[in-house]
Design a protein around this motif. Structure first.
Motif, PDB file in Angstrom:
ATOM      1  N   THR A  53      46.946  14.177  71.573  1.00 19.91           N
ATOM      2  CA  THR A  53      48.290  14.065  71.031  1.00 19.91           C
ATOM      3  C   THR A  53      48.299  14.871  69.741  1.00 19.91           C
ATOM      4  O   THR A  53      47.304  14.885  69.009  1.00 19.91           O
ATOM      5  CB  THR A  53      48.702  12.595  70.803  1.00 19.91           C
ATOM      6  OG1 THR A  53      50.038  12.551  70.330  1.00 19.91           O
ATOM      7  CG2 THR A  53      47.795  11.880  69.836  1.00 19.91           C
ATOM      8  N   ASP A  54      49.382  15.574  69.459  1.00 21.31           N
ATOM      9  CA  ASP A  54      49.388  16.505  68.339  1.00 21.31           C
ATOM     10  C   ASP A  54      49.296  15.806  66.992  1.00 21.31           C
ATOM     11  O   ASP A  54      48.504  16.165  66.152  1.00 21.31           O
ATOM     12  CB  ASP A  54      50.623  17.397  68.401  1.00 21.31           C
ATOM     13  CG  ASP A  54      50.559  18.498  67.367  1.00 21.31           C
ATOM     14  OD1 ASP A  54      49.506  19.149  67.262  1.00 21.31           O
ATOM     15  OD2 ASP A  54      51.546  18.692  66.647  1.00 21.31           O
ATOM     16  N   THR A  55      50.118  14.799  66.771  1.00 25.75           N
ATOM     17  CA  THR A  55      50.141  14.102  65.490  1.00 25.75           C
ATOM     18  C   THR A  55      49.662  12.674  65.686  1.00 25.75           C
ATOM     19  O   THR A  55      50.128  11.985  66.585  1.00 25.75           O
ATOM     20  CB  THR A  55      51.568  14.096  64.911  1.00 25.75           C
ATOM     21  OG1 THR A  55      52.010  15.445  64.796  1.00 25.75           O
ATOM     22  CG2 THR A  55      51.610  13.438  63.555  1.00 25.75           C
ATOM     23  N   LEU A  56      48.745  12.253  64.837  1.00 30.23           N
ATOM     24  CA  LEU A  56      48.205  10.891  64.933  1.00 30.23           C
ATOM     25  C   LEU A  56      48.925   9.976  63.946  1.00 30.23           C
ATOM     26  O   LEU A  56      48.608   9.956  62.754  1.00 30.23           O
ATOM     27  CB  LEU A  56      46.698  10.883  64.654  1.00 30.23           C
ATOM     28  CG  LEU A  56      45.837  11.569  65.697  1.00 30.23           C
ATOM     29  CD1 LEU A  56      44.380  11.522  65.291  1.00 30.23           C
ATOM     30  CD2 LEU A  56      46.028  10.937  67.057  1.00 30.23           C
ATOM     31  N   THR A  57      49.896   9.242  64.442  1.00 32.01           N
ATOM     32  CA  THR A  57      50.612   8.273  63.634  1.00 32.01           C
ATOM     33  C   THR A  57      49.636   7.214  63.150  1.00 32.01           C
ATOM     34  O   THR A  57      48.797   6.733  63.911  1.00 32.01           O
ATOM     35  CB  THR A  57      51.716   7.595  64.483  1.00 32.01           C
ATOM     36  OG1 THR A  57      52.567   8.603  65.006  1.00 32.01           O
ATOM     37  CG2 THR A  57      52.506   6.596  63.665  1.00 32.01           C
ATOM     38  N   GLY A  58      49.737   6.869  61.883  1.00 37.00           N
ATOM     39  CA  GLY A  58      48.909   5.797  61.340  1.00 37.00           C
ATOM     40  C   GLY A  58      47.612   6.247  60.702  1.00 37.00           C
ATOM     41  O   GLY A  58      46.952   5.454  60.043  1.00 37.00           O
ATOM     42  N   VAL A  59      47.207   7.501  60.874  1.00 36.27           N
ATOM     43  CA  VAL A  59      46.030   8.000  60.163  1.00 36.27           C
ATOM     44  C   VAL A  59      46.520   8.429  58.781  1.00 36.27           C
ATOM     45  O   VAL A  59      47.291   9.368  58.646  1.00 36.27           O
ATOM     46  CB  VAL A  59      45.348   9.167  60.897  1.00 36.27           C
ATOM     47  CG1 VAL A  59      44.226   9.748  60.046  1.00 36.27           C
ATOM     48  CG2 VAL A  59      44.796   8.699  62.230  1.00 36.27           C
ATOM     49  N   VAL A  60      46.096   7.690  57.773  1.00 33.94           N
ATOM     50  CA  VAL A  60      46.580   7.910  56.411  1.00 33.94           C
ATOM     51  C   VAL A  60      45.770   9.001  55.716  1.00 33.94           C
ATOM     52  O   VAL A  60      46.329   9.863  55.053  1.00 33.94           O
ATOM     53  CB  VAL A  60      46.521   6.588  55.611  1.00 33.94           C
ATOM     54  CG1 VAL A  60      46.940   6.794  54.175  1.00 33.94           C
ATOM     55  CG2 VAL A  60      47.363   5.532  56.292  1.00 33.94           C
ATOM     56  N   SER A  61      44.452   8.963  55.882  1.00 33.55           N
ATOM     57  CA  SER A  61      43.613   9.989  55.263  1.00 33.55           C
ATOM     58  C   SER A  61      42.281  10.085  55.988  1.00 33.55           C
ATOM     59  O   SER A  61      41.862   9.150  56.686  1.00 33.55           O
ATOM     60  CB  SER A  61      43.385   9.695  53.776  1.00 33.55           C
ATOM     61  OG  SER A  61      42.651   8.497  53.617  1.00 33.55           O
ATOM     62  N   ILE A  62      41.646  11.235  55.808  1.00 36.75           N
ATOM     63  CA  ILE A  62      40.322  11.457  56.365  1.00 36.75           C
ATOM     64  C   ILE A  62      39.565  12.306  55.347  1.00 36.75           C
ATOM     65  O   ILE A  62      40.148  13.154  54.684  1.00 36.75           O
ATOM     66  CB  ILE A  62      40.384  12.117  57.758  1.00 36.75           C
ATOM     67  CG1 ILE A  62      39.018  12.128  58.415  1.00 36.75           C
ATOM     68  CG2 ILE A  62      40.981  13.498  57.695  1.00 36.75           C
ATOM     69  CD1 ILE A  62      39.067  12.292  59.912  1.00 36.75           C
ATOM     70  N   GLY A  63      38.291  12.032  55.216  1.00 36.63           N
ATOM     71  CA  GLY A  63      37.483  12.775  54.258  1.00 36.63           C
ATOM     72  C   GLY A  63      36.067  12.931  54.766  1.00 36.63           C
ATOM     73  O   GLY A  63      35.666  12.291  55.742  1.00 36.63           O
ATOM     74  N   ALA A  64      35.327  13.788  54.101  1.00 32.14           N
ATOM     75  CA  ALA A  64      33.931  14.010  54.456  1.00 32.14           C
ATOM     76  C   ALA A  64      33.127  14.058  53.165  1.00 32.14           C
ATOM     77  O   ALA A  64      33.604  14.550  52.142  1.00 32.14           O
ATOM     78  CB  ALA A  64      33.778  15.308  55.236  1.00 32.14           C
ATOM     79  N   SER A  65      31.914  13.532  53.221  1.00 26.34           N
ATOM     80  CA  SER A  65      31.035  13.587  52.059  1.00 26.34           C
ATOM     81  C   SER A  65      29.621  13.899  52.510  1.00 26.34           C
ATOM     82  O   SER A  65      29.190  13.500  53.595  1.00 26.34           O
ATOM     83  CB  SER A  65      31.080  12.283  51.268  1.00 26.34           C
ATOM     84  OG  SER A  65      30.669  11.198  52.068  1.00 26.34           O
ATOM     85  N   LEU A  66      28.929  14.625  51.672  1.00 27.13           N
ATOM     86  CA  LEU A  66      27.545  14.987  51.900  1.00 27.13           C
ATOM     87  C   LEU A  66      26.731  14.242  50.856  1.00 27.13           C
ATOM     88  O   LEU A  66      26.942  14.443  49.651  1.00 27.13           O
ATOM     89  CB  LEU A  66      27.405  16.502  51.732  1.00 27.13           C
ATOM     90  CG  LEU A  66      26.267  17.191  52.417  1.00 27.13           C
ATOM     91  CD1 LEU A  66      26.327  17.009  53.929  1.00 27.13           C
ATOM     92  CD2 LEU A  66      26.264  18.667  52.073  1.00 27.13           C
ATOM     93  N   VAL A  67      25.836  13.376  51.282  1.00 26.39           N
ATOM     94  CA  VAL A  67      25.049  12.566  50.342  1.00 26.39           C
ATOM     95  C   VAL A  67      23.566  12.798  50.620  1.00 26.39           C
ATOM     96  O   VAL A  67      23.164  13.034  51.767  1.00 26.39           O
ATOM     97  CB  VAL A  67      25.393  11.070  50.459  1.00 26.39           C
ATOM     98  CG1 VAL A  67      26.833  10.816  50.061  1.00 26.39           C
ATOM     99  CG2 VAL A  67      25.144  10.544  51.855  1.00 26.39           C
ATOM    100  N   PRO A  68      22.740  12.757  49.580  1.00 24.38           N
ATOM    101  CA  PRO A  68      21.305  12.922  49.805  1.00 24.38           C
ATOM    102  C   PRO A  68      20.777  11.867  50.783  1.00 24.38           C
ATOM    103  O   PRO A  68      21.127  10.697  50.688  1.00 24.38           O
ATOM    104  CB  PRO A  68      20.699  12.732  48.410  1.00 24.38           C
ATOM    105  CG  PRO A  68      21.803  13.090  47.470  1.00 24.38           C
ATOM    106  CD  PRO A  68      23.075  12.631  48.165  1.00 24.38           C
ATOM    107  N   SER A  69      19.947  12.310  51.722  1.00 23.44           N
ATOM    108  CA  SER A  69      19.344  11.384  52.689  1.00 23.44           C
ATOM    109  C   SER A  69      18.318  10.520  51.969  1.00 23.44           C
ATOM    110  O   SER A  69      17.588  11.008  51.111  1.00 23.44           O
ATOM    111  CB  SER A  69      18.615  12.151  53.802  1.00 23.44           C
ATOM    112  OG  SER A  69      19.519  12.834  54.606  1.00 23.44           O
TER     113      SER A  69
END
Length: 121
Positions: free
Chosen positions: A103-119
């Motif tokens: 589906t083109d637009t995802l209703t209800g997804v407010v935000s998405i992010g990515a982070s890189l953290v030391p293992s």
């Protein structure tokens, strides 16, 4: 669905291993119990270093109860997508996320992010 989300980052320490995490915030307006997405880590020349297909479980498929932490009708989720990523060269990279829900637009997804953290060692 037609637009990928990109998160640029820069690596200085090539001896350190990193974990890639994706964070999702969604409201009760989201119509599915899960969210499928592709994740890619690309170098400065757009070469794919690592790619994967992931499924985020936002609601329990049997009970319908929301997973993750939340207040009111907003819920936050965090998923480790890749563990122990190593970068051979210092420089600029980016993470690319692409939802795969047909589906083109995802209703209800407010935000998405990515982070890189030391293992952890």
């Amino acid at each position: 669905q037609k637009k990928h989300i990109e998160f640029p980052f820069e690596i200085q320490d090539t001896l350190q291993a990193y974990d890639l995490r994706v964070a999702i915030r969604q409201s009760n307006d989201y119509p599915f119990y899960n969210l499928y997405f592709n994740c890619r880590v690309l170098d400065a020349q757009q070469g794919i270093m690592k790619k994967g297909f992931a499924e985020a479980m936002l609601y329990d498929p049997k009970s319908g109860k929301p997973k993750g932490g939340g207040v009111g009708d907003m819920y936050s989720h965090s998923y480790t997508i890749f563990k122990g990523l190593k970068f051979r060269r210092p420089g600029k990279y980016h993470v690319e996320l692409e939802q795969y829900m047909r589906t083109d637009t995802l209703t209800g997804v407010v935000s998405i992010g990515a982070s890189l953290v030391p293992s952890p060692h």
